[in-house]
Motif scaffolding. Structure first.
Motif, PDB file in Angstrom:
ATOM      1  N   PHE A  51     -15.139 -13.422 -26.122  1.00 14.85           N
ATOM      2  CA  PHE A  51     -16.207 -13.279 -25.135  1.00 14.85           C
ATOM      3  C   PHE A  51     -15.645 -13.165 -23.720  1.00 14.85           C
ATOM      4  CE2 PHE A  51     -19.146 -15.533 -28.275  1.00 14.85           C
ATOM      5  CZ  PHE A  51     -19.832 -14.381 -28.593  1.00 14.85           C
ATOM      6  N   LYS A  52     -14.488 -13.773 -23.455  1.00 14.88           N
ATOM      7  CA  LYS A  52     -13.905 -13.701 -22.116  1.00 14.88           C
ATOM      8  C   LYS A  52     -13.610 -12.254 -21.720  1.00 14.88           C
ATOM      9  CE  LYS A  52      -9.122 -14.289 -23.552  1.00 14.88           C
ATOM     10  NZ  LYS A  52      -7.935 -15.078 -23.497  1.00 14.88           N
ATOM     11  N   ASN A  53     -13.427 -11.377 -22.692  1.00 15.89           N
ATOM     12  CA  ASN A  53     -13.159  -9.960 -22.436  1.00 15.89           C
ATOM     13  C   ASN A  53     -14.425  -9.109 -22.386  1.00 15.89           C
ATOM     14  OD1 ASN A  53     -10.415 -10.549 -22.521  1.00 15.89           O
ATOM     15  ND2 ASN A  53     -10.292 -10.120 -24.705  1.00 15.89           N
ATOM     16  N   GLY A  73     -17.408 -23.397 -26.875  1.00 15.70           N
ATOM     17  CA  GLY A  73     -16.750 -23.401 -28.176  1.00 15.70           C
ATOM     18  C   GLY A  73     -15.405 -22.714 -28.073  1.00 15.70           C
ATOM     19  N   ALA A  74     -14.744 -22.552 -29.202  1.00 12.10           N
ATOM     20  CA  ALA A  74     -13.419 -21.910 -29.238  1.00 12.10           C
ATOM     21  C   ALA A  74     -13.621 -20.403 -29.195  1.00 12.10           C
ATOM     22  CB  ALA A  74     -12.668 -22.324 -30.495  1.00 12.10           C
ATOM     23  N   GLY A  76     -13.467 -16.599 -29.464  1.00 11.08           N
ATOM     24  CA  GLY A  76     -12.820 -15.762 -30.464  1.00 11.08           C
ATOM     25  C   GLY A  76     -12.891 -16.330 -31.868  1.00 11.08           C
ATOM     26  N   GLU A  77     -13.584 -17.458 -32.042  1.00 12.67           N
ATOM     27  CA  GLU A  77     -13.696 -18.110 -33.351  1.00 12.67           C
ATOM     28  C   GLU A  77     -15.169 -18.281 -33.720  1.00 12.67           C
ATOM     29  OE1 GLU A  77     -11.037 -18.720 -35.189  1.00 12.67           O
ATOM     30  OE2 GLU A  77      -9.710 -18.055 -33.571  1.00 12.67           O
ATOM     31  N   VAL A  78     -15.416 -18.531 -35.010  1.00 15.19           N
ATOM     32  CA  VAL A  78     -16.781 -18.786 -35.473  1.00 15.19           C
ATOM     33  C   VAL A  78     -17.344 -19.975 -34.704  1.00 15.19           C
ATOM     34  CG1 VAL A  78     -18.179 -19.497 -37.447  1.00 15.19           C
ATOM     35  CG2 VAL A  78     -16.371 -17.801 -37.751  1.00 15.19           C
ATOM     36  N   GLY A  79     -18.564 -19.837 -34.220  1.00 11.63           N
ATOM     37  CA  GLY A  79     -19.217 -20.884 -33.441  1.00 11.63           C
ATOM     38  C   GLY A  79     -19.142 -20.683 -31.943  1.00 11.63           C
ATOM     39  N   ALA A  80     -18.250 -19.810 -31.476  1.00  5.62           N
ATOM     40  CA  ALA A  80     -18.174 -19.532 -30.039  1.00  5.62           C
ATOM     41  C   ALA A  80     -19.510 -18.965 -29.570  1.00  5.62           C
ATOM     42  CB  ALA A  80     -17.050 -18.553 -29.744  1.00  5.62           C
ATOM     43  N   THR A  81     -19.909 -19.355 -28.371  1.00  6.13           N
ATOM     44  CA  THR A  81     -21.207 -18.941 -27.842  1.00  6.13           C
ATOM     45  C   THR A  81     -21.048 -18.356 -26.447  1.00  6.13           C
ATOM     46  OG1 THR A  81     -22.288 -20.705 -29.089  1.00  6.13           O
ATOM     47  CG2 THR A  81     -23.543 -19.747 -27.271  1.00  6.13           C
ATOM     48  N   TYR A  82     -21.695 -17.211 -26.251  1.00 12.68           N
ATOM     49  CA  TYR A  82     -21.741 -16.536 -24.948  1.00 12.68           C
ATOM     50  C   TYR A  82     -23.185 -16.634 -24.472  1.00 12.68           C
ATOM     51  CZ  TYR A  82     -21.547 -12.598 -21.620  1.00 12.68           C
ATOM     52  OH  TYR A  82     -21.610 -11.798 -20.514  1.00 12.68           O
ATOM     53  N   THR A  83     -23.403 -17.283 -23.329  1.00 13.86           N
ATOM     54  CA  THR A  83     -24.749 -17.453 -22.779  1.00 13.86           C
ATOM     55  C   THR A  83     -24.829 -16.691 -21.466  1.00 13.86           C
ATOM     56  OG1 THR A  83     -24.818 -19.657 -23.750  1.00 13.86           O
ATOM     57  CG2 THR A  83     -26.475 -19.164 -22.077  1.00 13.86           C
ATOM     58  N   TRP A  84     -25.945 -16.000 -21.255  1.00 13.44           N
ATOM     59  CA  TRP A  84     -26.117 -15.252 -20.015  1.00 13.44           C
ATOM     60  C   TRP A  84     -27.526 -15.430 -19.472  1.00 13.44           C
ATOM     61  CZ3 TRP A  84     -27.077 -13.030 -24.665  1.00 13.44           C
ATOM     62  CH2 TRP A  84     -28.233 -12.263 -24.776  1.00 13.44           C
ATOM     63  N   ALA A  85     -27.649 -15.283 -18.162  1.00 11.12           N
ATOM     64  CA  ALA A  85     -28.939 -15.286 -17.472  1.00 11.12           C
ATOM     65  C   ALA A  85     -28.793 -14.345 -16.288  1.00 11.12           C
ATOM     66  CB  ALA A  85     -29.317 -16.683 -17.001  1.00 11.12           C
ATOM     67  N   GLY A  86     -29.691 -13.370 -16.209  1.00  9.91           N
ATOM     68  CA  GLY A  86     -29.583 -12.388 -15.145  1.00  9.91           C
ATOM     69  C   GLY A  86     -30.924 -11.862 -14.707  1.00  9.91           C
TER      70      GLY A  86
END
Length: 177
Positions: A51-53, A73-74, A76-86
């Protein structure tokens, strides 16, 4: 009084039309776009899985430069979460990595704004010699009676153009690496 009756019948007729359209309209949409990237599959996959990319190739990042994002979360791994608000162009929500293999990333996409919905999304990676075919997939369900209104929009073209732009951006980034 006669004018009120006419308005009432018009409103009832429009309501009935909306219900009838909702009964017969498609509720499920499958949107898919692919792009060939002139870079090895492992490199493309490794870039896309984090997600950082994502903001380097996201089709929505430029729509709101002030969008707030967090990764938990970690990455690039299962469970990682990307949250956005715009802004209104990007809304708000979160994307969670649900499954990860060397050829595929599966996400649960949860929009919270402008409306609440959950949709499965995935990316597939296929090696083609020194190139990679990346396919971005989105499955969307529009509940009755809102699906009746969706008949008047081209859902595939609307979402598909964003996916095509994102894949073009991913191609540009990965081919420059």
């Amino acid at each position: 009084m006669k004018l009120l009756k006419i308005l009432l019948f018009i409103l009832l007729g429009l309501g009935a039309l909306w219900v009838v359209l909702g009964i017969f309209a498609t509720k499920d949409y499958h949107i898919e776009r692919s792009m060939i990237i002139d870079a090895p599959k492992e490199m493309v996959f490794e870039h896309a899985r984090y997600f950082k990319n994502f903001e380097s190739w996201s089709p929505w990042a430029k729509l709101d430069p002030n969008m707030k994002t967090t990764v938990s979360g970690a990455d690039g791994e299962v469970g990682a979460t990307y949250t956005w608000a715009g802004n209104d162009d990007v809304g708000a929500g979160k994307q969670i990595v649900k499954a990860l293999t060397a050829d595929r990333i599966d996400y649960a996409l949860h929009f919270t704004e402008p409306y609440d919905s959950m949709s499965p999304t995935s990316m597939r990676f296929e090696a083609l010699g020194d190139s990679t075919k990346v396919t971005w997939i989105f499955d969307m369900h529009i509940a009755f009676p809102w699906n009746g209104l969706a008949m008047f929009t081209d859902i595939d073209a609307g979402v598909g153009k964003d996916f095509a732009k994102g894949l073009e951006n991913l191609k540009t980034v990965c081919e420059a690496m």
